[in-house]
Structures are given as structure tokens and as C-alpha cells.
Write a protein that holds these residues in place. Structure first.
Motif, mmCIF file in Angstrom:
data_model
loop_
_atom_site.group_PDB
_atom_site.id
_atom_site.type_symbol
_atom_site.label_atom_id
_atom_site.label_comp_id
_atom_site.label_asym_id
_atom_site.label_seq_id
_atom_site.Cartn_x
_atom_site.Cartn_y
_atom_site.Cartn_z
ATOM 1 N N TYR A 28 0.915 -1.238 -0.052
ATOM 2 C CA TYR A 28 0.097 0.072 0.002
ATOM 3 C C TYR A 28 1.003 1.280 0.070
ATOM 4 O O TYR A 28 2.286 1.162 0.124
ATOM 5 C CB TYR A 28 -1.011 0.045 1.214
ATOM 6 C CG TYR A 28 0.045 0.102 2.450
ATOM 7 C CD1 TYR A 28 -0.295 1.608 2.896
ATOM 8 C CD2 TYR A 28 0.689 -0.486 3.219
ATOM 9 C CE1 TYR A 28 0.505 1.864 4.191
ATOM 10 C CE2 TYR A 28 1.440 -0.153 4.354
ATOM 11 C CZ TYR A 28 1.312 0.915 4.904
ATOM 12 O OH TYR A 28 1.906 1.318 5.989
ATOM 13 N N ALA A 29 0.395 2.460 0.021
ATOM 14 C CA ALA A 29 0.916 3.662 0.133
ATOM 15 C C ALA A 29 -0.139 4.483 0.725
ATOM 16 O O ALA A 29 -1.392 4.462 0.740
ATOM 17 C CB ALA A 29 1.499 4.286 -1.006
ATOM 18 N N ASP A 30 0.488 5.584 1.757
ATOM 19 C CA ASP A 30 -0.288 6.483 2.499
ATOM 20 C C ASP A 30 -1.305 7.186 1.450
ATOM 21 O O ASP A 30 -2.562 7.723 1.734
ATOM 22 C CB ASP A 30 0.396 7.430 3.381
ATOM 23 C CG ASP A 30 1.155 6.500 4.453
ATOM 24 O OD1 ASP A 30 0.738 5.497 4.823
ATOM 25 O OD2 ASP A 30 2.156 7.028 5.030
ATOM 26 N N TRP A 31 -0.873 7.488 0.421
ATOM 27 C CA TRP A 31 -1.545 8.386 -0.392
ATOM 28 C C TRP A 31 -2.598 7.742 -1.426
ATOM 29 O O TRP A 31 -3.518 8.320 -2.053
ATOM 30 C CB TRP A 31 -0.675 9.080 -1.557
ATOM 31 C CG TRP A 31 0.400 8.293 -2.111
ATOM 32 C CD1 TRP A 31 1.702 8.127 -1.479
ATOM 33 C CD2 TRP A 31 0.154 7.575 -3.303
ATOM 34 N NE1 TRP A 31 2.215 7.281 -2.442
ATOM 35 C CE2 TRP A 31 1.440 6.743 -3.482
ATOM 36 C CE3 TRP A 31 -0.909 7.363 -4.072
ATOM 37 C CZ2 TRP A 31 1.408 6.038 -4.553
ATOM 38 C CZ3 TRP A 31 -0.964 6.493 -5.215
ATOM 39 C CH2 TRP A 31 0.493 5.642 -5.408
ATOM 40 N N CYS A 32 -2.773 6.401 -1.085
ATOM 41 C CA CYS A 32 -3.250 5.698 -2.289
ATOM 42 C C CYS A 32 -4.910 5.373 -1.767
ATOM 43 O O CYS A 32 -5.078 4.821 -0.598
ATOM 44 C CB CYS A 32 -3.016 4.347 -2.459
ATOM 45 S SG CYS A 32 -3.993 2.859 -3.165
ATOM 46 N N GLY A 33 -6.043 6.181 -2.329
ATOM 47 C CA GLY A 33 -7.146 6.082 -1.823
ATOM 48 C C GLY A 33 -7.914 4.693 -1.815
ATOM 49 O O GLY A 33 -8.527 4.494 -0.766
ATOM 50 N N CYS A 35 -6.222 2.125 -1.369
ATOM 51 C CA CYS A 35 -5.693 1.542 -0.414
ATOM 52 C C CYS A 35 -6.442 1.542 1.203
ATOM 53 O O CYS A 35 -6.856 0.720 2.021
ATOM 54 C CB CYS A 35 -4.228 1.783 -0.024
ATOM 55 S SG CYS A 35 -3.231 1.133 -1.609
ATOM 56 N N ASN A 36 -6.889 2.863 1.163
ATOM 57 C CA ASN A 36 -7.152 3.427 2.727
ATOM 58 C C ASN A 36 -8.723 2.750 2.635
ATOM 59 O O ASN A 36 -9.244 2.528 3.644
ATOM 60 C CB ASN A 36 -7.406 4.784 2.723
ATOM 61 C CG ASN A 36 -5.752 5.390 2.815
ATOM 62 O OD1 ASN A 36 -5.185 4.841 3.300
ATOM 63 N ND2 ASN A 36 -5.641 6.443 1.932
ATOM 64 N N ASN A 61 4.605 -0.623 3.219
ATOM 65 C CA ASN A 61 4.488 0.578 2.568
ATOM 66 C C ASN A 61 5.510 0.646 1.391
ATOM 67 O O ASN A 61 6.793 0.460 1.696
ATOM 68 C CB ASN A 61 5.024 1.582 3.556
ATOM 69 C CG ASN A 61 4.613 3.032 3.140
ATOM 70 O OD1 ASN A 61 4.757 3.392 2.043
ATOM 71 N ND2 ASN A 61 4.401 3.988 3.864
ATOM 72 N N ASP A 63 6.342 3.028 -0.396
ATOM 73 C CA ASP A 63 7.158 4.164 -0.579
ATOM 74 C C ASP A 63 8.202 4.060 0.339
ATOM 75 O O ASP A 63 9.468 4.825 -0.037
ATOM 76 C CB ASP A 63 6.466 5.280 -0.341
ATOM 77 C CG ASP A 63 5.326 5.843 -1.185
ATOM 78 O OD1 ASP A 63 5.842 5.536 -2.334
ATOM 79 O OD2 ASP A 63 4.312 6.536 -0.820
#
Length: 326
Positions: A28-33, A35-36, A61, A63
Motif C-alpha cells: 500500500y501507500a499512504d496517499w492511495c485512496g 488502499c485506505n 508501505n 514508498d
């Protein structure tokens, strides 16, 4: 308290792959909608299904852990990769919650049943989930996609094993102390030819075929079966072929095996012409002859390695034109 393990280094991840029968990895990545959006479901599955040394859920993560993401060719987010005994088993490159639940349940049910078998008998230690050859990087063992109840094996000796033993995940008895007394293999009957028809539960891409053949080493016995030599492969047939029909028909790929193709565990690791084995719903393997002067051919295990596509309706084979658009 969360049971999901956040991966902080490649070495930590490799250790988990060694220590846990199943590892589920959420890339995942923190900026990925997306994923959230799927994260709460993933955490709920982790809480319900995590078991020490059996099923471990992880988050990676991309990134931060670029090395791990690169090693497993993660290019889309989210990507969920399922590892079974350290090898890639399934790969999902979207946030489809239904598909995620389905795969997690299938893998966890299988591993829990294996864990019960381990508890009942220590004699099988190291023998379950046996592999006769290395898994090609980026691909999974998709043998579980074979629709066993609709398989057909022609010219098989009924006094030995049935076709289900070919897809058994356990170590062949011929490699154990019993030396094959369980008869967990198949042999041809009246001559060396075998014809195996395998329909699939999903549309597949096949990359590699792994065949294990472990005939006893007794050159003085004329009845000793042989390993396969020439094999013809066919795809997308609605039913099994006849032997005469298969002899005359052009194969999708023809294999010519020799002694050098078999490793120490009696397994031939055969790379297929991948471009020809795309979008397939059934597979026919025709053993034309054996390598030697015997009268029978023996098969101990089969493994299909590749990728799983869309699930199809059970019991329904697609016509070639439906797949290719011809």
C-alpha cells in the motif's frame, strides 16, 4: 490490539516467510485512496484469521520498502500477495473485497486443516506442501484450480492410484522411508500412453508444468514403469481426446524429455511457451511414450504454475472463440 505486522525491512519479511505457513502481504501507500478504503476490511480479516506461525498478515508501505515491492513486481496499489510456505500462491492487484475474502478464506481453511494433520501425526513433518522444483519468481502454484470431479484419465491401471493423487500436496511416498508402498502415483495400463483431461475453475495463464515421476530403479525387472519421454499438450478442449485423435492433431506444444530434465527429486520443471498458454479453461496432457523399453509410464505428481484470471461458472467450458474473440 492489531495483529497485523508492519514490515520495516526486507530481512524481517524474509524471516516471516520462513516462520509462517501463510503470509498475507498488503502492499500500500499512504496517499492511495483504494488502499485506505480496503484497509478496515484487511484489518478485520487479520484480527479474525491471524494464527502464530500459521497465518500472518502484514502491511508493506511501498514508498518505504521499495526493495520488497520491486522484488515482487508490485506496480499497482493496492496489491495483495499471498505466500504459502514461502512461495507466492495468489496475487490480487485491486481492492475487490469479495475476491480478497474468498482467497483469504480458501488459504486459511487449507492451512488450518494442515495444522490439524500435523498435530495428529508427526510422521509427516516436512512432507506436507511438498514441491519437487523451485517456483518461478512472480508465479504461483495454481493446481488447486483443477476441477477434479470433471477430470478424466484414460488408460490408467486401476490397481494403482487414481488421478487425485497427482495433485496431492504431500511428498511422494517414493521419496520417503516407505519407498512407495502407499501407491500414491498413477501408471498406464495396456501400454505406455496416458491421456489426462483437466478443466479449470477459472481462466488461467500457464507458465510452467512440473511433472514428478519416480519409477523404482530396478533394471532387471521388465515390469518397471518408465518416465514420460514425449508429451503433447492441448488447450481449451471441451472434453478429453481419443488417443488416435491426439496422435494426429497438432499440439499447442510438444515436449521431448530426456534424463537431464529430471532433478534429484524426480521432477521435470518445464517452461511452457507462455504466449500460447494464455486464457485457458482446460488442459489435455497426452503422454505419447516413455523413456526406455518398458511397457508402462508412471506419474507421481503434477504442478501447474502460472496466474489465475476471472472465475468461470463451474462445469462450463468456454469455447476458444469466446476467449480469443475469433
Amino acid at each position: 490490539m492489531s495483529k497485523t505486522v508492519s514490515i520495516s525491512s526486507p530481512s524481517q519479511f524474509k524471516e516471516l516467510l520462513r516462520s509462517s505457513k501463510i503470509v498475507v502481504a498488503d502492499f500500500y501507500a499512504d496517499w492511495c485512496g483504494p488502499c485506505n478504503q480496503v484497509a478496515p476490511l484487511y484489518e478485520k480479516l487479520s484480527q479474525a484469521l491471524s494464527r502464530p506461525n500459521i497465518v500472518t498478515f502484514t502491511k508493506i508501505n511501498t514508498d518505504v520498502q521499495k526493495e520488497i515491492a520491486s522484488e515482487y513486481a508490485v506496480t499497482n496499489l493496492p496489491t495483495f500477495i499471498f505466500f504459502r510456505d514461502g512461495q507466492v500462491s495468489e496475487k490480487v492487484q485491486d481492492s475487490n473485497p469479495v475476491k480478497l475474502r474468498e482467497i483469504v478464506k480458501k488459504l486459511s481453511d487449507e492451512v488450518f486443516s494442515i495444522g490439524a494433520a500435523d498435530a495428529d501425526s508427526s510422521s509427516n513433518a516436512g512432507g506436507l506442501n511438498w514441491r519437487g522444483a523451485e517456483m518461478p519468481r512472480g508465479y504461483a502454484d495454481i493446481s488447486s484450480q483443477v476441477e477434479l470431479q470433471r477430470c478424466e484419465l484414460l488408460n490408467v491401471d486401476l490397481d494403482v492410484g487414481n488421478l487425485r493423487v497427482l495433485f496431492n500436496s504431500s511428498k511422494p511416498s517414493a521419496l520417503s522411508e516407505g519407498k512407495g508402498t502407499a501407491k500414491d502415483w498413477v501408471e498406464s495400463d495396456t501400454d505406455e500412453q496416458l491421456m489426462l483431461f483437466m478443466p479449470f475453475q477459472s481462466v488461467l495463464k500457464l507458465h510452467t508444468l512440473q511433472i514428478t515421476s519416480l519409477p523404482p530403479q530396478d533394471d532387471d525387472d521388465d515390469e518397471v514403469p518408465m518416465r514420460p519421454r514425449k508429451i503433447k499438450l492441448f488447450i481449451n478442449k471441451p472434453h478429453n481426446l481419443g488417443f488416435d485423435e491426439a496422435e494426429d492433431m497438432a499440439a499447442t506444444q510438444t515436449l521431448e524429455l530426456s534424463e537431464k530434465d529430471w532433478n534429484a527429486d524426480g521432477t521435470a520443471n518445464i517452461a511452457l511457451r507462455y504466449v500460447k498458454f494464455q486464457n485457458i479453461t482446460s488442459f489435455v496432457m497426452f503422454v505419447v511414450d516413455g523413456d526406455g523399453d518398458g511397457e508402462k509410464v508412471r506419474l507421481d505428481r503434477l504442478r501447474l504454475i502460472g496466474e489465475v484470471g476471472e472465475k468461470r461458472e463451474m462445469g462450463k467450458l468456454m469455447k476458444i472463440g469466446d476467449i480469443t474473440g475469433e
